[in-house]
Design a protein around this motif. Structure first.
Motif, short mmCIF file in Angstrom:
data_model
loop_
_atom_site.label_atom_id
_atom_site.label_comp_id
_atom_site.label_asym_id
_atom_site.label_seq_id
_atom_site.Cartn_x
_atom_site.Cartn_y
_atom_site.Cartn_z
N GLU A 1 0.82 -1.21 0.00
CA GLU A 1 0.00 0.00 0.00
C GLU A 1 0.86 1.27 0.00
OE1 GLU A 1 -4.14 0.18 2.17
OE2 GLU A 1 -2.54 0.76 3.53
N ALA A 2 0.35 2.29 -0.64
CA ALA A 2 1.01 3.60 -0.58
C ALA A 2 -0.02 4.68 -0.87
CB ALA A 2 2.15 3.68 -1.60
N GLY A 3 0.22 5.86 -0.37
CA GLY A 3 -0.70 6.98 -0.59
C GLY A 3 -0.64 7.46 -2.04
N PRO A 4 -1.67 8.19 -2.49
CA PRO A 4 -1.74 8.61 -3.89
C PRO A 4 -0.56 9.46 -4.36
CG PRO A 4 -3.46 9.66 -2.56
CD PRO A 4 -2.82 8.61 -1.72
N ASP B 1 -4.10 -10.83 4.52
CA ASP B 1 -3.47 -11.32 5.74
C ASP B 1 -2.51 -10.27 6.28
OD1 ASP B 1 -4.68 -13.93 5.64
OD2 ASP B 1 -3.38 -14.31 3.91
N LEU B 2 -1.93 -9.53 5.35
CA LEU B 2 -0.90 -8.57 5.73
C LEU B 2 -0.90 -7.39 4.75
CD1 LEU B 2 1.42 -8.58 7.82
CD2 LEU B 2 2.87 -9.61 6.09
N VAL B 3 -0.85 -6.19 5.28
CA VAL B 3 -0.74 -5.01 4.43
C VAL B 3 0.53 -4.27 4.86
CG1 VAL B 3 -1.85 -2.86 3.68
CG2 VAL B 3 -3.26 -4.82 4.35
N LEU B 4 1.41 -3.97 3.91
CA LEU B 4 2.66 -3.29 4.24
C LEU B 4 2.80 -2.03 3.39
CD1 LEU B 4 4.91 -6.47 4.38
CD2 LEU B 4 4.08 -5.16 6.33
N SER B 5 3.35 -0.99 4.00
CA SER B 5 3.45 0.29 3.31
C SER B 5 4.77 0.43 2.56
CB SER B 5 3.32 1.42 4.34
OG SER B 5 3.72 2.62 3.76
#
Lengths: 217, 233
Positions: free
Chosen positions: A137-140, A188-192
Protein backbone atom coordinates in the motif's frame (compact mmCIF):
# COMPACT_ATOMS: atom_id res chain seq x y z
CA UNK A 1 9.15 -17.83 -20.08
CA UNK A 2 6.81 -18.34 -23.08
CA UNK A 3 3.15 -18.63 -22.14
CA UNK A 4 2.85 -22.21 -23.50
CA UNK A 5 5.69 -23.37 -21.23
CA UNK A 6 4.01 -21.68 -18.27
CA UNK A 7 0.72 -23.44 -19.08
CA UNK A 8 2.46 -26.80 -19.60
CA UNK A 9 4.41 -26.68 -16.33
CA UNK A 10 1.54 -25.21 -14.29
CA UNK A 11 -1.33 -27.39 -15.46
CA UNK A 12 0.04 -30.51 -17.22
CA UNK A 13 3.44 -31.59 -15.88
CA UNK A 14 3.32 -34.42 -13.36
CA UNK A 15 4.97 -32.51 -10.56
CA UNK A 16 2.68 -29.51 -11.11
CA UNK A 17 0.17 -30.47 -8.42
CA UNK A 18 2.27 -31.80 -5.58
CA UNK A 19 1.00 -33.38 -2.38
CA UNK A 20 2.79 -30.69 -0.37
CA UNK A 21 1.48 -27.50 -1.82
CA UNK A 22 4.30 -25.17 -2.86
CA UNK A 23 4.12 -21.57 -1.60
CA UNK A 24 1.16 -19.59 -2.85
CA UNK A 25 0.97 -15.80 -2.51
CA UNK A 26 -1.41 -13.18 -3.89
CA UNK A 27 -0.14 -9.62 -4.11
CA UNK A 28 -2.38 -6.61 -4.54
CA UNK A 29 -1.84 -2.89 -4.30
CA UNK A 30 -2.30 0.56 -5.73
CA UNK A 31 -0.86 1.35 -9.13
CA UNK A 32 2.59 2.79 -8.47
CA UNK A 33 2.99 1.23 -5.02
CA UNK A 34 5.61 -1.23 -6.23
CA UNK A 35 3.50 -4.39 -6.43
CA UNK A 36 5.35 -5.77 -9.45
CA UNK A 37 8.83 -5.42 -7.94
CA UNK A 38 7.72 -7.04 -4.67
CA UNK A 39 5.93 -9.88 -6.49
CA UNK A 40 8.86 -10.67 -8.79
CA UNK A 41 11.30 -10.72 -5.89
CA UNK A 42 8.97 -12.90 -3.80
CA UNK A 43 8.56 -15.40 -6.66
CA UNK A 44 12.34 -15.49 -7.10
CA UNK A 45 13.02 -16.09 -3.42
CA UNK A 46 10.25 -18.69 -3.09
CA UNK A 47 11.33 -20.34 -6.34
CA UNK A 48 7.79 -20.35 -7.75
CA UNK A 49 6.23 -18.90 -10.90
CA UNK A 50 5.10 -15.32 -11.21
CA UNK A 51 1.64 -14.66 -12.66
CA UNK A 52 0.99 -11.04 -13.50
CA UNK A 53 -1.97 -9.51 -15.35
CA UNK A 54 -0.45 -10.33 -18.72
CA UNK A 55 0.29 -14.00 -17.92
CA UNK A 56 -3.18 -14.56 -16.39
CA UNK A 57 -4.91 -12.97 -19.37
CA UNK A 58 -2.80 -15.02 -21.78
CA UNK A 59 -3.77 -18.26 -19.99
CA UNK A 60 -7.43 -17.22 -20.11
CA UNK A 61 -7.19 -16.49 -23.85
CA UNK A 62 -5.66 -19.92 -24.39
CA UNK A 63 -8.29 -21.62 -22.20
CA UNK A 64 -11.06 -20.10 -24.32
CA UNK A 65 -9.80 -22.10 -27.29
CA UNK A 66 -8.19 -25.08 -25.60
CA UNK A 67 -10.68 -27.68 -24.33
CA UNK A 68 -7.94 -29.85 -22.78
CA UNK A 69 -6.67 -26.93 -20.70
CA UNK A 70 -10.17 -26.07 -19.50
CA UNK A 71 -10.74 -29.72 -18.56
CA UNK A 72 -7.44 -29.78 -16.66
CA UNK A 73 -8.34 -26.61 -14.78
CA UNK A 74 -11.75 -27.98 -13.83
CA UNK A 75 -10.24 -31.25 -12.62
CA UNK A 76 -8.36 -29.27 -10.00
CA UNK A 77 -11.44 -27.73 -8.40
CA UNK A 78 -13.09 -29.34 -5.43
CA UNK A 79 -15.86 -31.71 -6.60
CA UNK A 80 -18.81 -29.40 -6.58
CA UNK A 81 -17.05 -26.18 -7.45
CA UNK A 82 -16.90 -26.42 -11.25
CA UNK A 83 -20.64 -26.76 -11.68
CA UNK A 84 -21.22 -24.14 -9.01
CA UNK A 85 -19.00 -21.62 -10.86
CA UNK A 86 -20.76 -22.42 -14.11
CA UNK A 87 -24.27 -22.03 -12.72
CA UNK A 88 -23.33 -18.91 -10.81
CA UNK A 89 -21.84 -17.11 -13.77
CA UNK A 90 -24.67 -18.17 -16.06
CA UNK A 91 -26.98 -16.10 -13.85
CA UNK A 92 -25.07 -12.98 -14.78
CA UNK A 93 -25.98 -10.70 -17.61
CA UNK A 94 -22.69 -8.97 -18.41
CA UNK A 95 -20.36 -9.57 -21.35
CA UNK A 96 -17.52 -10.45 -18.97
CA UNK A 97 -19.19 -13.56 -17.57
CA UNK A 98 -17.05 -15.96 -19.57
CA UNK A 99 -13.87 -14.06 -18.77
CA UNK A 100 -14.63 -14.03 -15.03
CA UNK A 101 -15.54 -17.72 -14.99
CA UNK A 102 -12.27 -18.57 -16.74
CA UNK A 103 -10.34 -16.27 -14.40
CA UNK A 104 -11.72 -18.11 -11.37
CA UNK A 105 -10.89 -21.48 -12.96
CA UNK A 106 -7.40 -20.30 -13.91
CA UNK A 107 -6.57 -18.97 -10.45
CA UNK A 108 -7.97 -22.08 -8.73
CA UNK A 109 -6.03 -24.18 -11.24
CA UNK A 110 -2.74 -22.42 -10.47
CA UNK A 111 -3.13 -22.92 -6.69
CA UNK A 112 -1.94 -26.56 -6.42
CA UNK A 113 1.26 -25.75 -8.32
CA UNK A 114 1.99 -22.66 -6.21
CA UNK A 115 3.05 -19.25 -7.43
CA UNK A 116 2.89 -15.52 -6.86
CA UNK A 117 -0.32 -14.14 -8.40
CA UNK A 118 -0.64 -10.41 -8.92
CA UNK A 119 -4.02 -8.66 -8.68
CA UNK A 120 -7.13 -9.75 -10.61
CA UNK A 121 -9.03 -10.45 -7.37
CA UNK A 122 -6.99 -13.62 -6.75
CA UNK A 123 -6.96 -12.81 -3.03
CA UNK A 124 -10.75 -13.22 -3.02
CA UNK A 125 -10.83 -16.30 -5.24
CA UNK A 126 -8.23 -18.07 -3.05
CA UNK A 127 -9.47 -16.82 0.32
CA UNK A 128 -10.19 -20.35 1.59
CA UNK A 129 -6.83 -21.73 0.40
CA UNK A 130 -3.51 -21.98 2.19
CA UNK A 131 -2.21 -18.70 0.82
CA UNK A 132 -0.60 -15.48 1.99
CA UNK A 133 -2.69 -12.54 0.80
CA UNK A 134 -0.37 -9.53 0.75
CA UNK A 135 -1.24 -5.94 -0.05
CA UNK A 136 1.44 -3.38 -0.83
CA UNK A 137 0.00 0.00 0.00
CA UNK A 138 1.01 3.60 -0.58
CA UNK A 139 -0.70 6.98 -0.59
CA UNK A 140 -1.74 8.61 -3.89
CA UNK A 141 1.06 11.17 -3.88
CA UNK A 142 3.77 8.56 -3.39
CA UNK A 143 2.31 6.37 -6.16
CA UNK A 144 2.05 9.33 -8.55
CA UNK A 145 5.68 10.28 -7.89
CA UNK A 146 6.86 6.71 -8.60
CA UNK A 147 4.83 6.54 -11.84
CA UNK A 148 6.04 9.99 -12.96
CA UNK A 149 9.68 8.99 -12.41
CA UNK A 150 9.30 5.58 -14.06
CA UNK A 151 7.36 6.73 -17.09
CA UNK A 152 8.99 10.14 -17.45
CA UNK A 153 5.67 11.99 -17.34
CA UNK A 154 4.55 15.01 -15.33
CA UNK A 155 3.32 14.60 -11.76
CA UNK A 156 -0.08 15.92 -12.82
CA UNK A 157 -0.40 13.30 -15.58
CA UNK A 158 0.81 10.59 -13.20
CA UNK A 159 -1.78 11.57 -10.56
CA UNK A 160 -4.50 11.27 -13.19
CA UNK A 161 -3.20 7.91 -14.40
CA UNK A 162 -2.95 6.48 -10.85
CA UNK A 163 -6.49 7.58 -10.00
CA UNK A 164 -7.91 6.16 -13.24
CA UNK A 165 -6.17 2.77 -13.01
CA UNK A 166 -7.01 2.35 -9.32
CA UNK A 167 -10.65 3.11 -10.06
CA UNK A 168 -10.71 0.46 -12.81
CA UNK A 169 -9.05 -2.09 -10.54
CA UNK A 170 -11.51 -1.41 -7.72
CA UNK A 171 -14.41 -1.89 -10.11
CA UNK A 172 -12.93 -5.16 -11.35
CA UNK A 173 -12.41 -6.52 -7.82
CA UNK A 174 -15.93 -5.41 -6.84
CA UNK A 175 -17.29 -7.41 -9.80
CA UNK A 176 -15.38 -10.50 -8.68
CA UNK A 177 -16.53 -10.04 -5.08
CA UNK A 178 -20.13 -9.73 -6.19
CA UNK A 179 -19.87 -13.06 -8.03
CA UNK A 180 -17.57 -14.79 -5.59
CA UNK A 181 -18.32 -13.50 -2.12
CA UNK A 182 -16.17 -14.68 0.77
CA UNK A 183 -16.46 -14.22 4.49
CA UNK A 184 -12.87 -13.78 5.48
CA UNK A 185 -11.01 -10.49 5.63
CA UNK A 186 -9.38 -9.42 2.39
CA UNK A 187 -5.69 -9.49 3.29
CA UNK A 188 -3.47 -11.32 5.74
CA UNK A 189 -0.90 -8.57 5.73
CA UNK A 190 -0.74 -5.01 4.43
CA UNK A 191 2.66 -3.29 4.24
CA UNK A 192 3.45 0.29 3.31
CA UNK A 193 5.90 0.85 0.48
CA UNK A 194 6.11 4.49 1.59
CA UNK A 195 8.20 3.43 4.57
CA UNK A 196 9.59 0.05 3.51
CA UNK A 197 11.84 -0.94 0.62
CA UNK A 198 10.98 -3.79 -1.76
CA UNK A 199 13.45 -6.07 0.02
CA UNK A 200 12.07 -5.20 3.47
CA UNK A 201 8.53 -5.98 2.29
CA UNK A 202 9.68 -9.29 0.81
CA UNK A 203 11.52 -10.20 4.04
CA UNK A 204 8.45 -9.48 6.18
CA UNK A 205 6.17 -11.43 3.80
CA UNK A 206 8.54 -14.42 3.93
CA UNK A 207 8.61 -14.17 7.70
CA UNK A 208 4.77 -14.17 7.78
CA UNK A 209 4.74 -17.26 5.58
CA UNK A 210 7.21 -18.87 7.96
CA UNK A 211 4.84 -18.18 10.88
CA UNK A 212 1.93 -19.82 9.00
CA UNK A 213 4.12 -22.75 7.95
CA UNK A 214 5.44 -23.29 11.45
CA UNK A 215 1.91 -23.39 12.87
CA UNK A 216 0.78 -25.89 10.24
CA UNK A 217 3.77 -28.12 11.05
CA UNK B 1 -2.95 7.60 43.00
CA UNK B 2 0.33 5.93 42.10
CA UNK B 3 -0.46 6.40 38.46
CA UNK B 4 -1.02 10.13 38.99
CA UNK B 5 2.30 10.44 40.87
CA UNK B 6 4.03 8.43 38.13
CA UNK B 7 2.64 10.72 35.48
CA UNK B 8 3.62 13.88 37.35
CA UNK B 9 7.17 12.61 37.78
CA UNK B 10 7.17 11.61 34.14
CA UNK B 11 6.05 15.05 33.01
CA UNK B 12 8.59 16.80 35.26
CA UNK B 13 11.35 14.63 33.87
CA UNK B 14 10.29 15.68 30.41
CA UNK B 15 10.62 19.38 31.21
CA UNK B 16 14.09 18.77 32.60
CA UNK B 17 15.24 16.73 29.66
CA UNK B 18 17.17 19.49 27.91
CA UNK B 19 18.68 17.14 25.38
CA UNK B 20 15.25 16.48 23.96
CA UNK B 21 14.21 20.09 24.05
CA UNK B 22 17.18 21.99 22.73
CA UNK B 23 18.97 19.69 20.39
CA UNK B 24 18.81 20.36 16.67
CA UNK B 25 19.97 16.82 15.94
CA UNK B 26 17.22 14.70 14.37
CA UNK B 27 17.72 11.29 15.96
CA UNK B 28 17.41 8.15 13.85
CA UNK B 29 14.83 5.48 14.70
CA UNK B 30 17.48 3.35 16.38
CA UNK B 31 18.38 6.21 18.75
CA UNK B 32 14.88 6.80 20.11
CA UNK B 33 12.69 4.58 22.30
CA UNK B 34 10.04 2.89 20.14
CA UNK B 35 6.66 4.57 19.86
CA UNK B 36 3.88 2.45 18.33
CA UNK B 37 0.30 3.45 17.59
CA UNK B 38 -2.18 0.57 17.51
CA UNK B 39 -5.48 1.02 15.73
CA UNK B 40 -7.94 -1.87 15.79
CA UNK B 41 -11.16 -3.36 14.51
CA UNK B 42 -13.32 -4.26 17.51
CA UNK B 43 -12.87 -7.95 18.36
CA UNK B 44 -9.54 -8.26 16.52
CA UNK B 45 -7.60 -8.79 19.79
CA UNK B 46 -6.14 -5.29 19.46
CA UNK B 47 -5.80 -4.59 23.18
CA UNK B 48 -4.28 -8.04 23.86
CA UNK B 49 -1.81 -7.58 21.02
CA UNK B 50 -0.94 -4.03 22.14
CA UNK B 51 -0.35 -5.25 25.72
CA UNK B 52 1.97 -8.05 24.55
CA UNK B 53 3.76 -5.63 22.25
CA UNK B 54 4.35 -3.11 25.06
CA UNK B 55 5.73 -5.92 27.25
CA UNK B 56 8.11 -7.10 24.54
CA UNK B 57 9.27 -3.56 23.79
CA UNK B 58 9.67 -2.82 27.49
CA UNK B 59 7.51 0.32 27.24
CA UNK B 60 4.24 1.49 28.80
CA UNK B 61 0.83 0.82 27.29
CA UNK B 62 -1.26 3.96 26.84
CA UNK B 63 -4.98 3.32 26.63
CA UNK B 64 -7.81 5.87 26.41
CA UNK B 65 -7.76 6.68 30.15
CA UNK B 66 -4.02 7.08 30.47
CA UNK B 67 -3.79 9.34 27.40
CA UNK B 68 -6.64 11.44 28.84
CA UNK B 69 -4.87 11.77 32.21
CA UNK B 70 -1.62 12.90 30.56
CA UNK B 71 -3.47 15.36 28.32
CA UNK B 72 -5.21 16.92 31.35
CA UNK B 73 -2.03 17.14 33.38
CA UNK B 74 -0.15 18.88 30.60
CA UNK B 75 -3.00 21.37 30.24
CA UNK B 76 -2.56 22.72 33.77
CA UNK B 77 1.20 23.20 33.33
CA UNK B 78 1.59 26.23 31.06
CA UNK B 79 5.40 26.08 31.17
CA UNK B 80 5.39 22.47 29.96
CA UNK B 81 2.82 23.30 27.31
CA UNK B 82 4.95 26.01 25.79
CA UNK B 83 8.07 23.80 25.87
CA UNK B 84 6.19 21.04 24.10
CA UNK B 85 4.78 23.36 21.45
CA UNK B 86 8.33 24.17 20.35
CA UNK B 87 8.53 20.60 19.08
CA UNK B 88 5.26 20.24 17.33
CA UNK B 89 6.61 20.90 13.86
CA UNK B 90 9.01 17.98 13.83
CA UNK B 91 6.20 15.68 14.86
CA UNK B 92 3.44 16.17 12.39
CA UNK B 93 2.46 15.14 8.99
CA UNK B 94 2.88 18.42 7.03
CA UNK B 95 -0.80 18.68 6.18
CA UNK B 96 -1.86 18.17 9.78
CA UNK B 97 0.56 20.91 10.81
CA UNK B 98 -1.10 23.46 8.51
CA UNK B 99 -4.40 23.00 10.29
CA UNK B 100 -2.94 22.53 13.74
CA UNK B 101 -1.99 26.17 13.75
CA UNK B 102 -5.75 26.82 13.43
CA UNK B 103 -7.91 29.11 15.50
CA UNK B 104 -8.89 26.90 18.41
CA UNK B 105 -12.16 25.24 19.25
CA UNK B 106 -12.91 21.82 20.74
CA UNK B 107 -11.33 19.81 17.95
CA UNK B 108 -8.17 21.86 17.85
CA UNK B 109 -7.94 21.68 21.66
CA UNK B 110 -8.26 17.93 21.49
CA UNK B 111 -5.67 17.64 18.75
CA UNK B 112 -3.21 19.94 20.47
CA UNK B 113 -3.67 17.93 23.67
CA UNK B 114 -3.10 14.65 21.83
CA UNK B 115 -0.01 15.95 20.07
CA UNK B 116 1.52 17.22 23.31
CA UNK B 117 0.72 13.91 25.00
CA UNK B 118 2.38 12.00 22.16
CA UNK B 119 5.50 14.14 22.38
CA UNK B 120 5.71 13.41 26.11
CA UNK B 121 5.07 9.69 25.62
CA UNK B 122 7.71 9.50 22.92
CA UNK B 123 10.44 10.38 25.38
CA UNK B 124 10.37 6.94 26.95
CA UNK B 125 8.53 5.20 24.14
CA UNK B 126 5.12 3.57 24.43
CA UNK B 127 2.32 1.72 22.75
CA UNK B 128 -0.68 4.03 22.24
CA UNK B 129 -4.00 2.33 21.57
CA UNK B 130 -6.60 4.08 19.42
CA UNK B 131 -7.55 7.80 19.74
CA UNK B 132 -6.56 8.40 16.11
CA UNK B 133 -2.92 8.74 17.22
CA UNK B 134 -1.79 7.16 13.92
CA UNK B 135 -3.08 10.23 12.08
CA UNK B 136 -0.92 12.57 14.11
CA UNK B 137 2.37 10.72 14.12
CA UNK B 138 4.51 10.78 11.05
CA UNK B 139 6.26 7.65 9.89
CA UNK B 140 9.52 9.24 11.02
CA UNK B 141 8.47 9.27 14.64
CA UNK B 142 6.33 6.18 15.17
CA UNK B 143 5.39 2.77 13.85
CA UNK B 144 1.71 2.73 12.95
CA UNK B 145 -0.01 -0.64 13.02
CA UNK B 146 -3.63 -1.74 12.63
CA UNK B 147 -5.22 -5.03 13.69
CA UNK B 148 -8.00 -6.13 11.34
CA UNK B 149 -10.33 -9.10 11.29
CA UNK B 150 -13.48 -10.26 9.58
CA UNK B 151 -16.79 -9.70 11.33
CA UNK B 152 -17.68 -13.36 11.79
CA UNK B 153 -14.28 -14.35 13.24
CA UNK B 154 -14.17 -11.31 15.55
CA UNK B 155 -17.76 -11.98 16.68
CA UNK B 156 -16.94 -15.64 17.40
CA UNK B 157 -13.95 -14.54 19.48
CA UNK B 158 -16.04 -12.04 21.44
CA UNK B 159 -18.91 -14.49 21.86
CA UNK B 160 -16.51 -17.08 23.37
CA UNK B 161 -14.80 -14.53 25.60
CA UNK B 162 -17.90 -12.81 26.95
CA UNK B 163 -20.25 -15.79 26.86
CA UNK B 164 -22.76 -13.96 24.67
CA UNK B 165 -24.56 -14.99 21.49
CA UNK B 166 -23.01 -14.42 18.04
CA UNK B 167 -25.81 -12.01 17.25
CA UNK B 168 -25.11 -9.92 20.34
CA UNK B 169 -21.37 -9.98 19.63
CA UNK B 170 -21.91 -8.81 16.03
CA UNK B 171 -24.12 -5.99 17.31
CA UNK B 172 -21.48 -4.83 19.82
CA UNK B 173 -18.71 -4.99 17.20
CA UNK B 174 -20.69 -3.01 14.63
CA UNK B 175 -21.71 -0.30 17.08
CA UNK B 176 -18.21 -0.02 18.63
CA UNK B 177 -16.60 0.27 15.21
CA UNK B 178 -19.19 2.85 14.14
CA UNK B 179 -18.43 4.90 17.26
CA UNK B 180 -14.67 4.69 16.64
CA UNK B 181 -15.06 5.73 13.01
CA UNK B 182 -17.33 8.63 14.02
CA UNK B 183 -14.85 9.73 16.68
CA UNK B 184 -11.92 9.76 14.26
CA UNK B 185 -14.00 11.47 11.56
CA UNK B 186 -15.28 14.11 13.95
CA UNK B 187 -11.86 15.01 15.27
CA UNK B 188 -9.78 14.48 12.17
CA UNK B 189 -12.11 15.25 9.29
CA UNK B 190 -10.05 18.19 8.07
CA UNK B 191 -6.79 16.34 8.44
CA UNK B 192 -6.94 13.93 5.55
CA UNK B 193 -3.48 13.06 4.36
CA UNK B 194 -2.06 12.16 0.97
CA UNK B 195 0.06 9.56 2.73
CA UNK B 196 -1.20 6.18 3.81
CA UNK B 197 -2.32 5.84 7.38
CA UNK B 198 -0.60 2.65 8.50
CA UNK B 199 2.85 1.14 8.11
CA UNK B 200 1.43 -2.33 8.64
CA UNK B 201 -1.99 -3.97 8.87
CA UNK B 202 -2.19 -7.48 10.36
CA UNK B 203 -5.19 -9.77 9.96
CA UNK B 204 -6.12 -11.35 13.29
CA UNK B 205 -8.07 -14.08 11.44
CA UNK B 206 -4.69 -15.33 10.21
CA UNK B 207 -2.29 -14.44 13.00
CA UNK B 208 -2.67 -14.93 16.77
CA UNK B 209 -1.72 -12.02 19.09
CA UNK B 210 1.67 -13.67 19.79
CA UNK B 211 2.33 -14.18 16.09
CA UNK B 212 1.21 -10.63 15.29
CA UNK B 213 3.62 -9.25 17.89
CA UNK B 214 6.52 -11.27 16.44
CA UNK B 215 5.70 -9.99 12.95
CA UNK B 216 5.38 -6.39 14.13
CA UNK B 217 8.71 -6.58 15.98
CA UNK B 218 10.42 -8.18 12.98
CA UNK B 219 9.08 -5.42 10.71
CA UNK B 220 10.07 -2.65 13.12
CA UNK B 221 13.57 -4.10 13.39
CA UNK B 222 13.84 -4.22 9.58
CA UNK B 223 12.84 -0.55 9.49
CA UNK B 224 15.58 0.39 11.93
CA UNK B 225 13.72 0.64 15.26
CA UNK B 226 15.63 -0.35 18.35
CA UNK B 227 14.03 -3.62 19.53
CA UNK B 228 15.10 -5.19 22.83
CA UNK B 229 16.24 -8.79 22.55
CA UNK B 230 13.69 -11.35 23.75
CA UNK B 231 14.38 -12.51 27.31
CA UNK B 232 14.96 -16.25 27.55
CA UNK B 233 13.25 -17.61 30.67
Amino acid sequence: MPIRSIIQSTFFDKEAAQADQPPLVTVTGEFGAGVEAVSRELAKQLDVKYFDYWVLDSIIREARLNFELRKKMESRHPNNLASWIQSFFQKGDGVNEEYLALLVKTVLGIAPAGGVIVGRGAHLILSDHKVLRLKVEAGPEFCAKQVADRKGISLKAARKMVAKINKERMKFVADIYEKYPGYSSYYDLVLSSEVMSTQQIVDVALSAMGVIQQRAA
Amino acid sequence: MDTIRDNQAFLRSYVNAEKYVQTSHQPSLSEIPPLVTVSRFCGASGTETATLLAERLGVKLYDKELVKTITQEIKVDKHLMSRLDEHVTSWLDDLVFDVFIGKGGDKEDYLQGMIRALIVISREGGVVVGRGAHLLTSNKSAFRVRLEGSLNVCAQRMSDRKGISMREAEKIIKSTNDERIKFVRKIYEKYTSVHNYYDMVVNSDTFSPDESVELILYTMEKMGFNIPKKKVS
